[in-house]
Design a protein around this motif. Structure first.
Motif, PDB file in Angstrom:
ATOM      1  N   GLN A 190       0.824  -1.204   0.000  1.00  0.00           N
ATOM      2  CA  GLN A 190       0.000   0.000   0.000  1.00  0.00           C
ATOM      3  C   GLN A 190       0.865   1.263   0.000  1.00  0.00           C
ATOM      4  O   GLN A 190       0.646   2.174  -0.802  1.00  0.00           O
ATOM      5  CB  GLN A 190      -0.925   0.006   1.229  1.00  0.00           C
ATOM      6  N   LEU A 191       1.843   1.320   0.879  1.00  0.00           N
ATOM      7  CA  LEU A 191       2.689   2.513   0.992  1.00  0.00           C
ATOM      8  C   LEU A 191       3.620   2.670  -0.205  1.00  0.00           C
ATOM      9  O   LEU A 191       3.793   3.776  -0.717  1.00  0.00           O
ATOM     10  CB  LEU A 191       3.492   2.476   2.290  1.00  0.00           C
ATOM     11  N   ALA A 192       4.224   1.581  -0.652  1.00  0.00           N
ATOM     12  CA  ALA A 192       5.167   1.674  -1.776  1.00  0.00           C
ATOM     13  C   ALA A 192       4.452   2.051  -3.067  1.00  0.00           C
ATOM     14  O   ALA A 192       4.950   2.863  -3.851  1.00  0.00           O
ATOM     15  CB  ALA A 192       5.919   0.354  -1.950  1.00  0.00           C
ATOM     16  N   MET A 193       3.280   1.463  -3.285  1.00  0.00           N
ATOM     17  CA  MET A 193       2.543   1.757  -4.515  1.00  0.00           C
ATOM     18  C   MET A 193       1.909   3.142  -4.465  1.00  0.00           C
ATOM     19  O   MET A 193       1.844   3.830  -5.475  1.00  0.00           O
ATOM     20  CB  MET A 193       1.451   0.704  -4.760  1.00  0.00           C
ATOM     21  N   GLY A 194       1.425   3.529  -3.294  1.00  0.00           N
ATOM     22  CA  GLY A 194       0.741   4.809  -3.164  1.00  0.00           C
ATOM     23  C   GLY A 194      -0.767   4.678  -3.028  1.00  0.00           C
ATOM     24  O   GLY A 194      -1.498   5.648  -3.199  1.00  0.00           O
ATOM     25  N   TRP A 195      -1.242   3.481  -2.722  1.00  0.00           N
ATOM     26  CA  TRP A 195      -2.673   3.283  -2.495  1.00  0.00           C
ATOM     27  C   TRP A 195      -3.090   3.911  -1.170  1.00  0.00           C
ATOM     28  O   TRP A 195      -2.266   4.152  -0.304  1.00  0.00           O
ATOM     29  CB  TRP A 195      -3.022   1.795  -2.486  1.00  0.00           C
ATOM     30  N   GLY A 196      -4.391   4.084  -0.988  1.00  0.00           N
ATOM     31  CA  GLY A 196      -4.926   4.704   0.223  1.00  0.00           C
ATOM     32  C   GLY A 196      -5.387   3.732   1.289  1.00  0.00           C
ATOM     33  O   GLY A 196      -5.854   4.142   2.343  1.00  0.00           O
ATOM     34  N   ASP A 197      -5.277   2.426   1.054  1.00  0.00           N
ATOM     35  CA  ASP A 197      -5.673   1.381   1.996  1.00  0.00           C
ATOM     36  C   ASP A 197      -7.112   1.563   2.481  1.00  0.00           C
ATOM     37  O   ASP A 197      -7.403   1.472   3.664  1.00  0.00           O
ATOM     38  CB  ASP A 197      -4.703   1.306   3.177  1.00  0.00           C
ATOM     39  N   ARG A 198      -8.006   1.819   1.528  1.00  0.00           N
ATOM     40  CA  ARG A 198      -9.417   2.034   1.864  1.00  0.00           C
ATOM     41  C   ARG A 198     -10.308   0.882   1.423  1.00  0.00           C
ATOM     42  O   ARG A 198     -11.533   0.975   1.546  1.00  0.00           O
ATOM     43  CB  ARG A 198      -9.901   3.334   1.219  1.00  0.00           C
ATOM     44  N   HIS A 199      -9.711  -0.186   0.904  1.00  0.00           N
ATOM     45  CA  HIS A 199     -10.504  -1.276   0.342  1.00  0.00           C
ATOM     46  C   HIS A 199      -9.957  -2.632   0.789  1.00  0.00           C
ATOM     47  O   HIS A 199      -8.841  -2.728   1.278  1.00  0.00           O
ATOM     48  CB  HIS A 199     -10.489  -1.207  -1.188  1.00  0.00           C
ATOM     49  N   LEU A 200     -10.747  -3.662   0.571  1.00  0.00           N
ATOM     50  CA  LEU A 200     -10.330  -5.017   0.883  1.00  0.00           C
ATOM     51  C   LEU A 200      -9.217  -5.471  -0.066  1.00  0.00           C
ATOM     52  O   LEU A 200      -9.037  -4.904  -1.142  1.00  0.00           O
ATOM     53  CB  LEU A 200     -11.517  -5.971   0.760  1.00  0.00           C
ATOM     54  N   HIS A 201      -8.520  -6.496   0.348  1.00  0.00           N
ATOM     55  CA  HIS A 201      -7.423  -7.040  -0.447  1.00  0.00           C
ATOM     56  C   HIS A 201      -7.323  -8.541  -0.179  1.00  0.00           C
ATOM     57  O   HIS A 201      -7.877  -9.042   0.798  1.00  0.00           O
ATOM     58  CB  HIS A 201      -6.100  -6.353  -0.092  1.00  0.00           C
ATOM     59  N   VAL A 202      -6.578  -9.221  -1.038  1.00  0.00           N
ATOM     60  CA  VAL A 202      -6.310 -10.638  -0.846  1.00  0.00           C
ATOM     61  C   VAL A 202      -4.990 -10.991  -1.536  1.00  0.00           C
ATOM     62  O   VAL A 202      -4.660 -10.429  -2.583  1.00  0.00           O
ATOM     63  CB  VAL A 202      -7.467 -11.526  -1.377  1.00  0.00           C
ATOM     64  N   PHE A 203      -4.246 -11.900  -0.916  1.00  0.00           N
ATOM     65  CA  PHE A 203      -3.074 -12.500  -1.538  1.00  0.00           C
ATOM     66  C   PHE A 203      -3.481 -13.868  -2.069  1.00  0.00           C
ATOM     67  O   PHE A 203      -4.214 -14.595  -1.405  1.00  0.00           O
ATOM     68  CB  PHE A 203      -1.951 -12.725  -0.509  1.00  0.00           C
ATOM     69  N   ASP A 204      -2.985 -14.227  -3.247  1.00  0.00           N
ATOM     70  CA  ASP A 204      -3.169 -15.568  -3.781  1.00  0.00           C
ATOM     71  C   ASP A 204      -1.773 -16.144  -3.991  1.00  0.00           C
ATOM     72  O   ASP A 204      -0.984 -15.629  -4.793  1.00  0.00           O
ATOM     73  CB  ASP A 204      -3.946 -15.534  -5.099  1.00  0.00           C
ATOM     74  N   ILE A 205      -1.489 -17.203  -3.225  1.00  0.00           N
ATOM     75  CA  ILE A 205      -0.180 -17.840  -3.279  1.00  0.00           C
ATOM     76  C   ILE A 205      -0.399 -19.322  -3.522  1.00  0.00           C
ATOM     77  O   ILE A 205      -0.959 -20.021  -2.665  1.00  0.00           O
ATOM     78  CB  ILE A 205       0.614 -17.608  -1.970  1.00  0.00           C
ATOM     79  N   ASP A 206      -0.013 -19.772  -4.699  1.00  0.00           N
ATOM     80  CA  ASP A 206      -0.172 -21.184  -5.074  1.00  0.00           C
ATOM     81  C   ASP A 206      -1.606 -21.670  -4.879  1.00  0.00           C
ATOM     82  O   ASP A 206      -1.844 -22.778  -4.394  1.00  0.00           O
ATOM     83  CB  ASP A 206       0.798 -22.066  -4.277  1.00  0.00           C
TER      84      ASP A 206
END
Length: 181
Positions: free
Chosen positions: A39-55
């Motif tokens: 979020q910080l590196a990209m510049g997003w505002g962290d106002r929404h849901l997220h998910v990681f998909d790993i394998d």
């Protein structure tokens, strides 16, 4: 033994020219901390849901209603779920559907003279939150670039600030990342 540092390349899918970041993060970071790094590196505002998909496994903040089957990102460390060469997906904002490819470029011992996490490179500004995904971002850029575009003033007013799509400052991103450590 020295801490392991993961060099990650985070690339935003669906936008041209490419928007990407290179970050160094401790392998001991949990996935919720990696979320904050992205979020910080990209510049997003962290106002929404997220998910990681790993394998094929999803990691996120658990759904209190149990409607989504995810593993709790607080319980999983980066170094326990990926290694050098791994590729994972990070999706932010299920409405705009911003997908990121995250590649583990390298795993190295920590330099005890440095503070982690840090951003070591990248290109281009992150799209504004709520712009409408990759298609909305293309429309936004077209409207902002052309003072005669029918949506030019509306888009500039909606954003409420200047926006330079080519701008990115890795040292500013590192400063923000250091504040989270």
């Amino acid at each position: 033994m020295a801490r392991e540092i993961y060099q990650l390349r985070i690339a935003l899918d669906g936008v041209e020219p490419p928007v990407w970041r290179r970050v160094l993060v401790p392998g001991a970071f949990t996935l919720d901390r990696l979320h904050r790094v992205i979020q910080l590196a990209m510049g997003w505002g962290d106002r929404h849901l997220h998910v990681f998909d790993i394998d094929g496994l999803q990691y996120a903040v658990p759904d209190p209603d149990g409607l989504l089957e995810v593993r709790d990102e607080l319980d999983h460390r980066l170094d326990a779920v990926v290694g050098k060469g791994a590729r994972l997906r990070y999706t932010y904002d299920f409405g705009d559907w911003w997908e990121h490819e995250v590649v583990v470029e390298d795993v190295v011992p920590a330099d005890l003279e440095l503070r982690y996490p840090m951003c070591t490179g990248g290109e281009r500004a992150c799209p504004p939150d709520d712009v409408g995904g990759p298609g909305g971002y293309r429309d936004f850029l077209a409207a902002c670039a052309d003072p005669f575009h029918p949506d030019h003033e509306a888009m500039r007013a909606w954003l409420g600030r200047d926006f330079d799509p080519a701008a990115f400052d890795a040292s500013r991103a590192s400063t923000l990342l250091r504040r989270m450590a």
